[in-house]
Design an enzyme around this catalytic site. Sequence first.
Site, short mmCIF file in Angstrom:
data_model
loop_
_atom_site.label_atom_id
_atom_site.label_comp_id
_atom_site.label_asym_id
_atom_site.label_seq_id
_atom_site.Cartn_x
_atom_site.Cartn_y
_atom_site.Cartn_z
CB SER A 1 -0.99 -0.04 1.17
OG SER A 1 -2.06 0.80 0.94
CG ASP B 1 -4.09 -4.08 -2.79
OD1 ASP B 1 -4.95 -4.27 -1.91
OD2 ASP B 1 -4.36 -3.99 -4.01
CG HIS C 1 -5.58 -2.54 1.26
ND1 HIS C 1 -4.75 -2.49 0.17
CD2 HIS C 1 -5.12 -1.59 2.12
CE1 HIS C 1 -3.85 -1.55 0.33
NE2 HIS C 1 -4.05 -0.99 1.51
#
Length: 396
Positions: A237, A260, A315
Amino acid sequence: FKDMGSNLKRIPEGKGPYSVGCTDLMTGHGIQGTFLRLYYPSQNDTSNEETLWIPKKEYYRGLSDFLNIYRKLGEFIFTCYIGSVTCPAKWDAAFQPGEKYPLVIFSHGLGAFRTIYSAICIEMASQGFVVAAVEHRDQSSSATFYYSEKPDFKAKGNAPELHKEWMYYRKLGSDEDEVELRRQQVQQRADECIRALDVMLDINSGKPTVNMLPVNFNWICLKDCIDIEKIAVMGHSFGAATTIETLSKDVRFKCGIALDAWMLPLSDDVYPRVHQPLLFINSEKFQWALNVLEMKKLDCKDRERKMITIKGSLHQSFPDFTFLVGNIVGKVFKLKGDVDPNTVIDVSNKASLAFLQKYLGLKKDFNKWDPLLDGKGLNVIPGTNVDLTLVASQAK
Ligand SMILES: CCN(CC)CCN(C[C@]12C[C@](c3ccc(C(F)(F)F)cc3)(C1)C2)C(=O)Cn1c(SCc2ccc(F)cc2)nc(=O)c2c1C=CC2
């Protein structure tokens, strides 16, 4: 959280041939210092204890802040349900000497910290990597600490006593521009990954290492343990954006893996500066068109870029919480997708290993997972599941 009490849930062990050891290293004072958790191939001595997953209660306090939970309540819940969780790596186990291992620097996400991607880091170490999971001091971590040199004027001879200070997650101010803050933070995060590489290379060269932490790991045994040509960076992320920023800043990193990715912290001028191969591993549920279109900006003909999406993932399939909660809590907090968390992380790890073999030039058998890189196989699709046509037309 009831079904968390069952605690039958465990962070998955590494599947590779090496036993895995773990230790912590902090060099230097203040926020300029480097703080990392090291996962490494270890000798198979069973004497050592497993590693405590979240080592200090201040991390529970930081997590409560991040999750907007009242601190006392959060600390109580976390202490009760995950206070005794260990990760399947032997704390301070003897390093396995005799070969030079490739090195991976790992960057955590927003509100995370260095210990909560242990399933990924332990798998890599079990496959013969040294993995340094950095803890960022850009106030994006739920919590982190450092030692400040408070000159202690009372003390004779003015020897500055070391003073432990905690830094907690910085919430966005209501009037604050998120893009500006995240762009500053991603620069600091990339510098911290680069400094972590420098620390690991110093250790590899046998330079004496002063660990600020009361850990009795013998760093000298890491001399000549790293293959300094085989260095990669990866992250989740915000840590994936950090991966891209780090690649653009330091060519010693030969390739990167973005788990991600959250592309907001990256400005357009970074894309032409990333020349190294890059793998995007996306979850099915987190991504959105404008974010994926940012990833596509990195897609150019003479650059090695791969993108796959893992079906049934979300996620939170990459951090460790996904393995520790039951289906109820997992669904409510979006910590578990439709596919078993162990299956999801397996696909992600195998694709990562195949990619690292290809672009670090490893002499292993990870190429057996190459089809995953083309989106071929169970639970994986090539590219993205997000419909880009609608936005792409507007974007023109
Ligand atoms: C609350 C409001 N909001 C603040 C900005 C947080 C919103 N949020 C979704 C959350 C994290 C969530 C979470 C965690 C952990 C439990 C627990 F109960 F299991 F501990 C529960 C619920 C709450 C899922 C995210 O930030 C998602 N996210 C993350 S999550 C990384 C992380 C952090 C702490 C962890 F313990 C585990 C994983 N890393 C990023 O780099 C980015 C984003 C978004 C954009 C960039």
